[in-house]
Design a protein around this motif. Structure first.
Motif, PDB file in Angstrom:
ATOM      1  N   UNK A  38     -51.743   6.664  14.409  1.00  0.00           N
ATOM      2  CA  UNK A  38     -51.683   7.287  13.075  1.00  0.00           C
ATOM      3  C   UNK A  38     -52.996   7.995  12.745  1.00  0.00           C
ATOM      4  N   UNK A  39     -52.960   8.816  11.672  1.00  0.00           N
ATOM      5  CA  UNK A  39     -54.114   9.659  11.337  1.00  0.00           C
ATOM      6  C   UNK A  39     -54.791   9.344  10.011  1.00  0.00           C
ATOM      7  N   UNK A  40     -54.276   8.465   9.168  1.00  0.00           N
ATOM      8  CA  UNK A  40     -54.827   8.229   7.816  1.00  0.00           C
ATOM      9  C   UNK A  40     -54.802   9.487   6.951  1.00  0.00           C
ATOM     10  N   UNK A  41     -53.827  10.351   7.101  1.00  0.00           N
ATOM     11  CA  UNK A  41     -53.864  11.626   6.374  1.00  0.00           C
ATOM     12  C   UNK A  41     -54.841  12.562   7.058  1.00  0.00           C
ATOM     13  N   UNK A  42     -55.642  13.287   6.289  1.00  0.00           N
ATOM     14  CA  UNK A  42     -56.567  14.275   6.856  1.00  0.00           C
ATOM     15  C   UNK A  42     -57.706  13.594   7.607  1.00  0.00           C
ATOM     16  N   UNK A  43     -57.807  13.881   8.896  1.00  0.00           N
ATOM     17  CA  UNK A  43     -58.982  13.490   9.686  1.00  0.00           C
ATOM     18  C   UNK A  43     -59.918  14.672   9.866  1.00  0.00           C
ATOM     19  N   UNK A  44     -59.364  15.870   9.793  1.00  0.00           N
ATOM     20  CA  UNK A  44     -60.141  17.092  10.022  1.00  0.00           C
ATOM     21  C   UNK A  44     -60.130  17.970   8.777  1.00  0.00           C
ATOM     22  N   UNK A  45     -61.116  18.836   8.696  1.00  0.00           N
ATOM     23  CA  UNK A  45     -61.208  19.800   7.603  1.00  0.00           C
ATOM     24  C   UNK A  45     -61.839  21.076   8.137  1.00  0.00           C
ATOM     25  N   UNK A  46     -61.718  22.161   7.392  1.00  0.00           N
ATOM     26  CA  UNK A  46     -62.401  23.388   7.788  1.00  0.00           C
ATOM     27  C   UNK A  46     -63.907  23.177   7.707  1.00  0.00           C
ATOM     28  N   UNK A  66     -69.414  35.180   2.310  1.00  0.00           N
ATOM     29  CA  UNK A  66     -69.481  34.454   3.574  1.00  0.00           C
ATOM     30  C   UNK A  66     -68.101  34.516   4.229  1.00  0.00           C
ATOM     31  N   UNK A  67     -67.995  35.217   5.320  1.00  0.00           N
ATOM     32  CA  UNK A  67     -66.731  35.325   6.053  1.00  0.00           C
ATOM     33  C   UNK A  67     -67.001  34.995   7.523  1.00  0.00           C
ATOM     34  N   UNK A  68     -66.663  33.809   7.997  1.00  0.00           N
ATOM     35  CA  UNK A  68     -66.880  33.487   9.416  1.00  0.00           C
ATOM     36  C   UNK A  68     -66.083  34.429  10.316  1.00  0.00           C
ATOM     37  N   UNK A  69     -66.651  34.738  11.475  1.00  0.00           N
ATOM     38  CA  UNK A  69     -65.907  35.558  12.428  1.00  0.00           C
ATOM     39  C   UNK A  69     -64.641  34.860  12.891  1.00  0.00           C
ATOM     40  N   UNK A  70     -64.716  33.554  13.018  1.00  0.00           N
ATOM     41  CA  UNK A  70     -63.556  32.742  13.384  1.00  0.00           C
ATOM     42  C   UNK A  70     -63.697  31.391  12.695  1.00  0.00           C
ATOM     43  N   UNK A  71     -62.679  30.984  11.951  1.00  0.00           N
ATOM     44  CA  UNK A  71     -62.744  29.714  11.235  1.00  0.00           C
ATOM     45  C   UNK A  71     -62.583  28.555  12.214  1.00  0.00           C
ATOM     46  N   UNK A  72     -63.344  27.497  11.974  1.00  0.00           N
ATOM     47  CA  UNK A  72     -63.283  26.320  12.829  1.00  0.00           C
ATOM     48  C   UNK A  72     -63.033  25.062  12.019  1.00  0.00           C
ATOM     49  N   UNK A  73     -62.678  23.989  12.705  1.00  0.00           N
ATOM     50  CA  UNK A  73     -62.439  22.710  12.042  1.00  0.00           C
ATOM     51  C   UNK A  73     -63.425  21.675  12.554  1.00  0.00           C
ATOM     52  N   UNK A  74     -63.598  20.607  11.777  1.00  0.00           N
ATOM     53  CA  UNK A  74     -64.478  19.510  12.180  1.00  0.00           C
ATOM     54  C   UNK A  74     -63.908  18.207  11.659  1.00  0.00           C
ATOM     55  N   UNK A  75     -64.352  17.103  12.252  1.00  0.00           N
ATOM     56  CA  UNK A  75     -63.956  15.786  11.758  1.00  0.00           C
ATOM     57  C   UNK A  75     -64.627  15.536  10.413  1.00  0.00           C
ATOM     58  N   UNK A  76     -63.921  14.889   9.505  1.00  0.00           N
ATOM     59  CA  UNK A  76     -64.526  14.468   8.245  1.00  0.00           C
ATOM     60  C   UNK A  76     -65.540  13.371   8.551  1.00  0.00           C
ATOM     61  N   UNK A  77     -66.710  13.477   7.932  1.00  0.00           N
ATOM     62  CA  UNK A  77     -67.804  12.547   8.224  1.00  0.00           C
ATOM     63  C   UNK A  77     -67.524  11.180   7.612  1.00  0.00           C
ATOM     64  N   UNK A  78     -66.912  10.316   8.396  1.00  0.00           N
ATOM     65  CA  UNK A  78     -66.575   8.965   7.949  1.00  0.00           C
ATOM     66  C   UNK A  78     -66.433   8.099   9.199  1.00  0.00           C
ATOM     67  N   UNK A  79     -67.074   6.930   9.200  1.00  0.00           N
ATOM     68  CA  UNK A  79     -67.066   6.088  10.402  1.00  0.00           C
ATOM     69  C   UNK A  79     -65.661   5.646  10.781  1.00  0.00           C
ATOM     70  N   UNK A  80     -64.840   5.296   9.779  1.00  0.00           N
ATOM     71  CA  UNK A  80     -63.471   4.875  10.064  1.00  0.00           C
ATOM     72  C   UNK A  80     -62.648   6.000  10.670  1.00  0.00           C
ATOM     73  N   UNK A  81     -62.824   7.215  10.145  1.00  0.00           N
ATOM     74  CA  UNK A  81     -62.103   8.377  10.667  1.00  0.00           C
ATOM     75  C   UNK A  81     -62.554   8.690  12.086  1.00  0.00           C
ATOM     76  N   UNK A  82     -63.861   8.643  12.299  1.00  0.00           N
ATOM     77  CA  UNK A  82     -64.394   8.947  13.635  1.00  0.00           C
ATOM     78  C   UNK A  82     -63.869   7.942  14.667  1.00  0.00           C
TER      79      UNK A  82
END
Length: 681
Positions: A38-46, A66-82
């Motif tokens: 399972x994912x706990x809902x959102x694990x990643x964000x822009x 601010x317009x990124x050339x290409x949008x990227x995602x990252x993990x939400x900074x949380x120990x449980x999520x990581x």
């Protein structure tokens, strides 16, 4: 090994039980050929602006847009999520196939896709798509798994929504905070929240500027029935008194009696918004309260998927309805009159053209024995609405009686219920259906009248005042969001306008809560008031595109069209990039000194200029100066400001002559720009 990825641990447990994966491990279940995690809902964000370049770490007008050339995602900074993501990534690496078991909606699709992308998935993916979490529904869903590609358009719509919110939210918030806020404070602006706030502020001004006007109504009492003058309101007391004098000594005569039969269809099934509206009206629940409770009922398997925007059922549900009704044993007294008969298949209930991903919210037939408190009340509301949908129409006889005194016409109306039909479901005091059941003059029972009868009457004048619009409650605000600010009572028209509503049913509650959190609005009993900060913010925003409910509704329409493959996600994002570029230029051109004070936990990251002398570069013309924002264009000198030659491509550099002077040498302009943009960075 087949890996199932759900959105919540509770759903993973239910699916694992069906698949025989009954051995609990850390972060997943396993058994046979399956593992379920399972994912706990959102694990990643822009990614945040600072994740793209150091230039965007500090808030600076010069860095916008601010317009990124290409949008990227990252993990939400949380120990449980990581930790959980690490488990999912390892399982994906071992899997021969992944089954996406996320919530069957746009947000659920986005959550799962981002996690799989971040985990660098390489194996095939199939999709489980179900409308309830009953064992039967889960089994049926696994028999008809679909290729992931079938839901690409849904993902593209969700991604476009997220990127669009980033482009407008990140840029407009920094732009207005730096330009207009008190030092260090944030003015939060969003693609959906700002038009919603604008609706509330507009209502505030309508009430504040309202000037009540007196008017008079002429009535007369004949045979204990109140008749109203058909001429309507009188704007002056003199005109009203003259009309009263004309009839005071004249007899009242009946000139027409009209009887006709009428029918009233059962109320529509619930979508999420209508459910939130009804709960706010009946019990004062917030939209967020109702969403939380209906989500719980869904996870307890007693109602179907809640985040829906349709009040219809698809044709394939029709043969299942008798089974559901029979299983609703606590309501046997209400289902008995219909359960053994052929149920009507009304277009007001069953319509495939009005159902996309999910149908209206209905009971699943599972017994609600574990429900208590507000959950039981909510289930009861949904159950009664579902049962009543298959009852006959309520039939009534309406009577309209026209009379005359002197030259003034009068009318009285009444209604008598002939057969209660669906209203029998709500016959108990505790279950009184609110929609259309309120008593008024048009629903009273009239005595028999005959044309030509005449007699004495008692005329009177009633002085009244026009009333201002009412403050929004959460219920009426949800309706306004659904119809892009238009007040719509007609069900058919409201259904047609949903495509252009502000936000989605699943997000409107959180948008309202965000406005409370930002302190732009506050509650006063059941009403919603705009705070001074909210009023000031809307007054400051001159860009109609940022606060127009109608235009935001059109953006929502495009997102729905992306889902259907009728509009390009790339085109949607391109439009928003152009829009934010125009907004930045327009706001930077504003020379006013407005400032908004708002208490907020958020703080601007202020510019911190470094004190260092700058030697003017050797340049002979303005055109030799490279634009520090885009790095492509060169400087241009306009009538009132310096700008960039790449302004048509979105470069927002603008330096007013009032800021640095119009008669500087090219070398001094170059030195000024170098100093300004080094500080901004």
């Amino acid at each position: 090994m087949k890996l199932c990825i759900t959105e919540k641990p509770s759903v993973a447990k239910d699916i694992a039980a069906i698949l025989g994966a009954d051995h609990r491990c850390e972060g997943y279940y396993e058994g046979g050929d399956y593992k379920v995690t399972w994912t706990f809902g959102h694990l990643c964000t822009l990614k945040e602006p600072a994740d793209y370049t150091d230039l965007w770490k500090r808030w600076s007008l010069g860095a916008l847009p601010m317009i990124p050339g290409r949008f990227g995602i990252k993990l939400i900074a949380d120990k449980g999520i990581e930790k959980q993501f690490g488990i999912i990534k390892n399982l994906i690496g071992e899997a021969d196939e992944v089954i996406n078991c996320g919530d069957a909606g746009q947000e659920g699709e986005l959550i799962q896709r981002w996690v799989m992308q971040k985990a660098e998935i390489k194996c095939p993916v199939r999709r489980l798509w179900i409308s309830s979490l009953t064992d039967e529904s889960i089994r049926e869903g696994f028999k008809s798994l679909k290729p992931e590609q079938d839901y690409d358009r849904l993902y593209h719509a969700g991604l476009s929504r997220a990127i669009g919110d980033w482009i407008l939210g990140m840029n407009a918030t920094r732009l207005y905070s730096l330009k207009y806020s008190a030092p260090g404070n944030v003015l939060s602006i969003g693609r959906v929240q700002t038009p919603t706030l604008a609706l509330i502020v507009q209502r505030h001004h309508e009430i504040a500027n309202f000037k009540p006007e007196d008017y008079w109504e002429l009535k007369t009492l004949y045979r204990d029935v109140t008749f109203n003058a058909v001429s309507g309101r009188f704007k002056t007391q003199q005109a009203a008194e003259e009309a009263l004098a004309m009839i005071s000594d004249k007899p009242f005569s009946i000139v027409d009696v009209a009887d006709k039969q009428g029918r009233e269809a059962p109320p529509r099934l619930f979508d999420l918004t209508s459910l939130q509206v009804e709960c706010n009206k009946k019990w004062g629940w917030t939209a967020d309260d109702t969403l939380r409770l209906i989500q719980s009922l869904y996870e307890k398997k007693v109602t179907t998927y809640p985040r829906v925007d349709t009040t219809y059922l698809s044709d394939d549900i029709y043969p299942k309805v008798p089974v559901i009704l029979k299983q609703m044993t606590p309501y046997a007294g209400l289902t008995a009159p219909i359960v053994d008969k052929k149920l009507p298949k009304s277009k007001k209930v069953f319509d495939n053209s009005k159902v996309t991903d999910h149908h209206a919210i209905i009971p699943t037939g599972q017994l609600p024995s574990s429900l208590v408190g507000d959950e039981r009340k909510l289930y009861h509301l949904i159950a009664l609405r579902f049962i009543s949908a298959f009852y006959p129409d309520c039939t009534f006889r309406s009577t309209t009686v026209n009379g005359v005194a002197g030259d003034v016409g009068f009318k009285a109306s009444g209604k008598v219920i002939v057969a209660p039909g669906w209203r029998a479901v709500y016959a108990g005091k505790d279950n009184a259906e609110q929609d259309g059941a309120d008593k008024d003059d048009d629903n009273k029972i009239l005595p028999p009248f005959e044309v030509g009868e005449s007699g004495p009457h008692e005329p009177s004048l009633l002085k009244k005042q026009t009333q201002p619009p009412k403050l929004y409650t959460e219920g009426t605000l949800l309706r306004a969001m659904e119809s892009a600010g238009k007040t719509v009572d007609d069900e058919e028209l409201r259904e047609a306008m949903k495509e252009n509503g502000i936000g989605r049913p699943s997000t409107r509650a959180s948008i309202i809560e965000t406005l409370f959190k930002r302190r732009y609005i506050y509650r006063e009993r059941k009403n919603i008031q705009a705070s001074q900060a909210g009023i000031d913010l809307i007054a400051t925003i001159n860009e109609e595109l940022l606060k127009s409910a109608k235009l935001t509704g059109l953006w929502e329409n495009k997102l729905r069209r992306i889902e259907r493959g009728e509009f390009s996600a790339a085109e949607f994002i391109s439009e928003l990039k152009t829009l934010i570029g125009d907004i930045v230029i327009n706001v930077l051109s504003d020379n006013s000194s407005r400032q908004i004070e708002v208490k907020s936990e958020e703080k601007v990251q202020p510019d911190k200029p470094k004190k260092k002398r700058t030697r003017a570069p050797s340049v002979k013309s303005i055109e030799e100066i490279l634009c520090p924002l885009c790095g492509k264009g060169h400087l241009l000198k306009g009538r009132s400001a310096y700008g960039c030659s790449e302004f048509r491509s979105g470069c927002a550099l603008r330096i007013d002559f009032s800021e640095c002077g119009a008669d500087l040498t090219p070398a001094k302009v170059a030195a000024y720009i170098k100093k300004k943009y080094r500080h901004d960075q």
